[in-house]
Write a protein that holds these residues in place. Structure first.
Motif, PDB file in Angstrom:
ATOM      1  N   ASN A 157       0.855  -1.190   0.000  1.00 16.55           N
ATOM      2  CA  ASN A 157       0.000   0.000   0.000  1.00 16.55           C
ATOM      3  C   ASN A 157       0.892   1.241   0.000  1.00 16.55           C
ATOM      4  N   GLU A 158       0.927   1.959  -1.122  1.00 14.94           N
ATOM      5  CA  GLU A 158       1.830   3.090  -1.270  1.00 14.94           C
ATOM      6  C   GLU A 158       1.460   4.253  -0.347  1.00 14.94           C
ATOM      7  N   THR A 159       0.175   4.433  -0.067  1.00 11.87           N
ATOM      8  CA  THR A 159      -0.239   5.511   0.832  1.00 11.87           C
ATOM      9  C   THR A 159       0.252   5.231   2.252  1.00 11.87           C
ATOM     10  N   LEU A 160       0.088   3.990   2.698  1.00 18.16           N
ATOM     11  CA  LEU A 160       0.610   3.614   4.009  1.00 18.16           C
ATOM     12  C   LEU A 160       2.121   3.795   4.064  1.00 18.16           C
ATOM     13  N   LYS A 161       2.789   3.391   3.005  1.00 16.05           N
ATOM     14  CA  LYS A 161       4.246   3.499   2.971  1.00 16.05           C
ATOM     15  C   LYS A 161       4.685   4.955   3.053  1.00 16.05           C
ATOM     16  N   LYS A 162       3.974   5.846   2.367  1.00 16.16           N
ATOM     17  CA  LYS A 162       4.331   7.267   2.418  1.00 16.16           C
ATOM     18  C   LYS A 162       4.124   7.824   3.829  1.00 16.16           C
ATOM     19  N   LEU A 163       3.001   7.477   4.442  1.00 21.66           N
ATOM     20  CA  LEU A 163       2.708   7.987   5.778  1.00 21.66           C
ATOM     21  C   LEU A 163       3.715   7.481   6.813  1.00 21.66           C
ATOM     22  N   LEU A 164       4.017   6.180   6.760  1.00 23.27           N
ATOM     23  CA  LEU A 164       4.840   5.570   7.798  1.00 23.27           C
ATOM     24  C   LEU A 164       6.334   5.572   7.485  1.00 23.27           C
ATOM     25  N   CYS A 165       6.685   5.566   6.204  1.00 24.72           N
ATOM     26  CA  CYS A 165       8.100   5.482   5.837  1.00 24.72           C
ATOM     27  C   CYS A 165       8.669   6.811   5.351  1.00 24.72           C
ATOM     28  N   ASP A 166       7.814   7.785   5.110  1.00 26.86           N
ATOM     29  CA  ASP A 166       8.279   9.107   4.697  1.00 26.86           C
ATOM     30  C   ASP A 166       7.903  10.149   5.743  1.00 26.86           C
TER      31      ASP A 166
END
Length: 259
Positions: A157-166
């Motif tokens: 999930n790219e949105t989750l990745k952006k929120l949690l990893c960025d």
């Protein structure tokens, strides 16, 4: 010949950019490790003198740290290392718990055996870290060597990745590392990570009926197997649960959700 040497030399802009990247990485590590204390004031002149860099590239590095929520700028004060209060920290961890739980459920449905084995290998690396073996801290490298990062990436999930990893990654990581120095916390954290991977390997975290997810946080599925549903003790337990649910509704003065 001389022209070729000159052409192959790194340009001034490239050298400046590389130095700015190095200073950014050094400042980021200093904040995350606590070498720059939370709430401490950032002096651009002192940093420029310390790292031997001009103010322009330094400000670029500081802007990136602010984007990672590791620095905050205050009117008439300047930049300071972020320092979260109790309420802000609780809110951050509430968000993290919900989002990482979702990432874990998504990853469970997507990960193959090779990816699960790779997670075990990451934890073995953590276990061999000298600081961990000394019991002083549990320091996880970032990116692919970070247990949390690997699971979030595996969610797909790219949105989750952006929120949690960025957006939140370095801020959460800073507090994770800080709390990992609490006595016995390194061993507890590693044990928790192993249990998560064991659950991923066993398929225990795969969400049941994801297409029929319940909207209410007070609602749950009660599933019975075709054989066990006829057993008296299972029927008695199910009836007890239903009675408890009815009592809870009456206590909360809520109507039952439509089935």
């Amino acid at each position: 010949m001389l022209k070729e040497i000159v052409d192959n030399m790194p340009k001034a802009t490239e050298i400046t950019a590389t130095r700015a990247e190095q200073v950014f990485a050094q400042l980021q590590a200093a904040i995350i490790r606590g070498e720059l204390a939370p709430g401490s004031k950032i002096s651009e002149q002192d940093l420029a003198d310390t790292y031997g860099i001009s103010r322009g590239p330094l400000r670029e590095a500081l802007n990136r740290l602010e984007g990672q929520k590791l620095l905050v700028r205050m009117p008439h004060v300047g930049a300071r290392v972020v320092s979260l209060g109790k309420r802000e920290l609780e809110e951050l961890y509430d968000v993290r718990a919900e989002l990482e739980g979702m990432a874990c459920r998504l990853a469970a449905a997507r990960m193959g055996r090779a990816e699960v084995d790779a997670l075990y290998a990451v934890l073995k690396t953590h276990e061999q870290d000298p600081q961990f073996q000394a019991g002083t801290s549990y320091f996880e490298q970032d990116g692919d060597y970070d247990f949390h990062y690997r699971i979030i990436s595996a969610s797909g999930n790219e949105t989750l990745k952006k929120l949690l990893c960025d957006d939140l990654y370095q801020l959460v990581r800073m507090y994770r590392i800080r709390f990992s120095s609490v006595p016995k916390r390194p061993q507890t954290a590693l044990s928790e990570h192993y249990r998560i991977v064991d659950a991923l390997a066993a398929g225990d975290l795969i969400e049941v009926l994801p297409e029929h997810r319940l909207a209410s946080p007070l609602s749950y599925w009660l599933l019975q197997g075709p054989r066990s549903g006829a057993r008296p003790e299972v029927q008695a337990f199910c009836q007890w649960l239903l009675n408890q649910a009815e009592e809870t509704r009456a206590h909360m003065q809520q109507r039952p959700d439509a089935a």
